[in-house]
Design an enzyme around this catalytic site. Structure first.
Site, PDB file in Angstrom:
ATOM      1  N   GLY A  12       0.706  -0.812  -0.402  1.00 26.81           N
ATOM      2  CA  GLY A  12       0.206  -0.004  -0.089  1.00 26.81           C
ATOM      3  C   GLY A  12       0.281   1.231   0.186  1.00 26.81           C
ATOM      4  N   SER A  14       1.639   3.497  -2.181  1.00 26.69           N
ATOM      5  CA  SER A  14       1.532   5.145  -2.581  1.00 26.69           C
ATOM      6  C   SER A  14       0.190   5.204  -2.199  1.00 26.69           C
ATOM      7  CB  SER A  14       1.679   4.625  -4.444  1.00 26.69           C
ATOM      8  OG  SER A  14       0.519   3.754  -3.816  1.00 26.69           O
ATOM      9  N   GLY A  15      -0.001   4.587  -1.167  1.00 27.46           N
ATOM     10  CA  GLY A  15      -1.557   4.788   0.189  1.00 27.46           C
ATOM     11  C   GLY A  15      -1.290   6.619   0.944  1.00 27.46           C
ATOM     12  N   LEU A  17      -2.011   6.468   3.951  1.00 26.55           N
ATOM     13  CA  LEU A  17      -1.200   6.020   5.286  1.00 26.55           C
ATOM     14  C   LEU A  17       0.027   6.064   5.763  1.00 26.55           C
ATOM     15  CD1 LEU A  17      -1.948   4.890   8.423  1.00 26.55           C
ATOM     16  CD2 LEU A  17      -1.537   2.582   7.492  1.00 26.55           C
ATOM     17  N   LYS A 158      -4.944  -1.671  11.263  1.00 30.21           N
ATOM     18  CA  LYS A 158      -6.403  -2.471  12.035  1.00 30.21           C
ATOM     19  C   LYS A 158      -7.146  -1.212  10.503  1.00 30.21           C
ATOM     20  CE  LYS A 158      -8.509   1.454  12.253  1.00 30.21           C
ATOM     21  NZ  LYS A 158      -8.884   2.539  12.278  1.00 30.21           N
ATOM     22  N   LYS A 192       0.365   4.976  21.829  1.00 26.37           N
ATOM     23  CA  LYS A 192       0.969   6.497  22.133  1.00 26.37           C
ATOM     24  C   LYS A 192       1.585   6.886  23.693  1.00 26.37           C
ATOM     25  CE  LYS A 192      -2.958   8.713  19.618  1.00 26.37           C
ATOM     26  NZ  LYS A 192      -2.848  10.232  18.444  1.00 26.37           N
ATOM     27  N   HIS A 250      -9.872   1.749  18.131  1.00 25.45           N
ATOM     28  CA  HIS A 250      -8.995   2.521  19.511  1.00 25.45           C
ATOM     29  C   HIS A 250      -9.684   2.986  21.272  1.00 25.45           C
ATOM     30  CE1 HIS A 250      -7.022   3.312  16.077  1.00 25.45           C
ATOM     31  NE2 HIS A 250      -6.986   4.519  15.835  1.00 25.45           N
TER      32      HIS A 250
HETATM   33  C1  BG6 Z   1      -7.041   6.509  12.475  1.00 26.64           C
HETATM   34  C2  BG6 Z   1      -8.885   6.217  11.915  1.00 26.64           C
HETATM   35  O1  BG6 Z   1      -7.139   4.359  12.724  1.00 26.64           O
HETATM   36  O2  BG6 Z   1      -7.154   7.454  13.651  1.00 26.64           O
HETATM   37  C3  BG6 Z   1      -8.993   7.804  11.044  1.00 26.64           C
HETATM   38  O3  BG6 Z   1      -9.344   5.102  10.803  1.00 26.64           O
HETATM   39  C4  BG6 Z   1      -8.097   8.938  12.693  1.00 26.64           C
HETATM   40  O4  BG6 Z   1     -10.242   7.783  11.352  1.00 26.64           O
HETATM   41  C5  BG6 Z   1      -7.179   8.162  12.701  1.00 26.64           C
HETATM   42  O5  BG6 Z   1      -8.400   9.786  11.755  1.00 26.64           O
HETATM   43  C6  BG6 Z   1      -7.108   9.150  14.174  1.00 26.64           C
HETATM   44  O6  BG6 Z   1      -6.048   8.978  14.927  1.00 26.64           O
HETATM   45  P1  BG6 Z   1      -4.814  10.887  15.896  1.00 26.64           P
HETATM   46  O7  BG6 Z   1      -4.302   9.554  15.264  1.00 26.64           O
HETATM   47  O8  BG6 Z   1      -4.549  11.679  14.729  1.00 26.64           O
HETATM   48  O9  BG6 Z   1      -5.738  10.523  17.106  1.00 26.64           O
END
Ligand code: BG6
Length: 506
Positions: A12, A14-15, A17, A158, A192, A250
Site C-alpha cells: 500500500g 502509494s497510499g 497512511l 487496523k 501513543k 482505539h
Molecule cells: C485512524 C482512523 O485509525 O485514526 C482515522 O482510521 C482517524 O479515521 C485516526 O482520523 C485518528 O488518529 P489520531 O492519532 O490522529 O488521533
C-alpha cells in the site's frame, strides 16, 4: 532489545497512511539514529513507479509531514534515508508479483548487507489482508529460518476484518500460515505515549488504585474528537463508519487500559490477557429481540454543513467519494457497562466523531461527590465532583480538579486543577506512536499489539450493533449534527440519562 537489522516491505506504498504516517515515522527513527544499521524499505503497490519516482514521492511526504518543523528535513539526512528506499509494483493477488518481490528482497538483502529478517507491513484495507497473507505464504516469503532466524513478521494495520465473520476468517488463515510470534496487529493508539502512561499512572502510583472502582468512581468519559472531516478518505470511510473505524479498536482499547485489572507483569502475554478479560466483561448492547432499546445505549449521527458556523466543512454526503444518500455514521456515542466486581454499575461513556468542535482525546474519570456538603452552598446544592483527566492529545498531560478555598474572610470555594503538562516537564512533545510501534515490531515485542482474542471480543460487541442498524434503521435513527459542533443532541440526552453532561474541553 534493540531493533534488529532487517528490511521492511510496505504494502500500500502509494497510499495515504504510508505517506502521512509510516514513512515520516521511519524517517523520524532515522533522524534519531534508531533504525538498524543494515536496513532498507521496499515499497509495494499497484501503481507503476521507478525507484526514483517512489523516492520523489517519499521526499514530498516527509517534507509535508514536517511542514511545521522544516529544520527536521536536513537534505543530507533525507538523502541518506531515501537511498534506503526501493519500489516494486504488482497486483496484490498476482503470484508473479510475489516472485518479483521475493527477488527484489534478496537483491536488497545483498545490497544493504541485511540479514534476511523481513517485516511485511500491510497498510491496506482489511479485504486485502487475507489475499496478501496467502500470497506471501505461497511465495515462501513468510518462512522463517531455524529458531526463527532470519525472521519474517507481518504487521496488519487496523481495522482487523470488516466484521466478526471476516475477522474470524482472517484469524483462521493466520493460524494456518503464521506462528503467533510472527503476527503484529497494529492499533496506533496503543503506541501513543500518553495511552501507555495510563498504565504507569495506574500501576506505578499507590494512591489512585484503591479509588479505582465502583465505590469511588461515578462515571468515566472517553472522548476522541476530530475537527477534520473525512478528507480524501471518503472511499474507505463510507464503507467503514465511525463504529468500525474508531470504536472497534482505539476506543475499546482505551477503555480496556483504563478499566483492566493489574497484570502480574509487564510481559506481553500478561498485559494482553488482562485487556482481553476486560473486553469479555463488557455487557452486550441490547440488539435482536431487545433491539428497540439500543438507541438508549448507542447514538449514531452524521455531520451536516454549518454555513457561517464554526467549521467550513461540507456536509458529509457532499464529501468526495461519499454516496450522496450515505447513511454512514461519522459520530458515535455509547454507554458501556462492565460486568465485573470492580465496575458494576459504573457507566463508561464513549464518544468519537469527525467534524467536531476541536481535536481532543481524553479519558476523564469523575469521582463520586462528597457525601455531605459543609461549605458555602445551600443544602440542595451539590459540591462539584473531583475529575481526573488523562489528556491523551493534544496538550498531553494529567489534570486533577479539586475544590479549594478562595482567599478572603468568607468560605468561598472554587475548582482548581492540579496540572501536569508533558511538554513543560519533559521539554518535548511525545514521539509519534508509529515510531514506537515500528521499533517494537523490529524488536519482536508484541505487548502493544492486539491479540486474536481481543479482536474477537471487540467484534463480538460491535457486530450485533452493525447488524441491528442495517436490519432496523428506523429503531436507531441516524441523527445529524452541524460540522464544528460537539455532536448531536441525542448524545446529550444519552448523557443526561446517567445524570451527567459531556465535557466540553476548552
Ligand atoms: C485512524 C482512523 O485509525 O485514526 C482515522 O482510521 C482517524 O479515521 C485516526 O482520523 C485518528 O488518529 P489520531 O492519532 O490522529 O488521533
Amino acid at each position: 532489545a534493540s531493533a534488529e537489522d532487517c528490511g521492511i516491505v510496505v504494502f500500500g506504498a502509494s497510499g495515504d497512511l504510508v505517506q502521512r504516517k509510516l514513512i515520516p515515522a521511519l524517517y523520524g527513527l532515522h533522524l534519531r539514529n534508531l533504525l538498524p544499521s543494515r536496513f532498507y524499505i521496499l515499497g509495494f503497490a499497484r501503481s507503476d513507479m521507478t525507484d526514483e519516482q517512489f523516492r520523489g514521492r517519499m521526499r514530498e511526504a516527509i517534507t509535508a509531514a514536517h511542514a511545521e518543523h522544516p529544520a527536521a528535513v536536513a537534505q543530507e539526512k533525507l538523502d541518506a534515508f531515501l537511498a534506503m528506499c526501493r519500489y516494486v509494483s504488482g497486483d496484490y493477488n498476482d503470484p508473479r508479483a510475489y516472485e518479483r518481490l521475493s527477488m527484489r528482497c534478496s537483491t536488497c538483502d545483498r545490497d544493504f548487507d541485511a540479514t534476511g529478517n523481513r517485516l511485511f507491513y500491510l497498510a491496506l484495507p482489511p479485504d486485502l489482508h487475507p489475499v496478501v497473507t496467502r500470497r506471501l505464504a505461497e511465495a515462501d516469503l513468510t518462512d522463517e529460518g531455524p529458531q526463527g532466524r532470519p525472521w519474517a513478521r507481518v504487521v496488519f494495520e487496523k481495522p482487523f476484518g470488516h466484521d466478526l465473520a471476516s475477522a474470524l476468517h482472517l484469524d483462521s488463515l493466520l493460524g494456518r500460515t503464521l506462528a503467533p510470534s510472527q503476527i503484529f496487529r497494529m492499533d496506533h493508539y496503543l503506541g501513543k505515549e500518553t495511552v501507555q502512561s495510563v498504565l504507569m499512572f495506574r500501576f506505578a502510583n499507590a494512591i489512585f488504585e484503591p479509588l479505582w472502582n465502583r465505590r469511588y468512581i461515578d462515571h468515566v468519559q472517553i472522548t476522541t474528537a476530530e475537527s477534520l472531516g473525512v478528507e480524501h478518505r471518503g472511499g474507505y470511510y463510507d464503507n467503514a463508519g465511525c463504529l468500525r473505524d474508531m470504536f472497534q479498536n482505539h476506543m475499546l482499547q482505551m477503555l480496556a487500559i483504563t478499566a483492566m485489572e493489574p497484570p502480574a507483569s509487564f510481559q506481553a502475554e500478561s498485559v494482553r490477557d488482562e485487556r482481553v478479560k476486560l473486553m469479555r466483561s463488557l455487557r452486550p448492547w441490547p440488539c435482536g429481540d431487545t433491539g428497540g432499546e439500543l438507541c438508549n445505549w448507542v447514538v449514531r449521527a452524521q455531520y451536516e454543513a454549518a454555513p457561517g458556523g464554526a467549521s467550513s466543512l461540507p456536509a458529509y454526503r457532499n464529501e468526495p467519494d461519499v454516496a450522496p444518500d450515505s447513511v454512514t455514521e461519522t459520530y458515535v456515542a455509547a454507554k458501556v457497562l462492565i460486568d465485573n466486581w470492580r465496575w458494576q454499575g459504573v457507566p463508561f461513556m464513549l464518544r468519537s466523531g469527525k467534524a467536531l468542535h476541536r481535536k481532543v482525546t481524553e479519558i476523564a474519570v469523575t469521582f463520586r461527590r462528597v457525601p455531605h456538603v459543609l461549605f458555602g452552598l445551600s443544602s440542595k446544592a451539590q459540591m462539584p465532583a473531583n475529575v481526573l483527566v488523562l489528556k491523551i492529545q493534544p496538550d498531553e498531560g494529567i489534570d486533577l480538579t479539586i475544590q479549594a478555598k478562595q482567599p478572603g474572610p468568607k468560605s468561598c470555594m472554587s475548582t482548581m486543577a492540579l496540572s501536569f503538562k508533558y511538554k513543560d516537564i519533559f521539554g518535548v512533545t511525545p514521539p509519534d506512536a508509529y515510531e514506537r510501534l515500528l521499533l517494537d515490531c523490529m524488536q519482536g515485542d508484541r505487548t502493544l499489539f492486539w491479540s486474536r482474542e481481543e479482536v474477537e471480543a471487540a467484534w463480538s460487541l460491535i457486530d450485533p450493533v452493525l447488524s441491528e442498524w442495517a436490519a432496523h434503521p428506523q429503531r436507531c435513527p441516524l441523527h445529524t449534527y452541524p460540522a464544528g459542533s460537539w455532536g448531536p443532541q441525542a448524545a446529550d440526552a444519552l448523557m443526561r440519562s446517567i445524570g451527567a453532561r459531556w465535557r466540553r474541553p476548552p
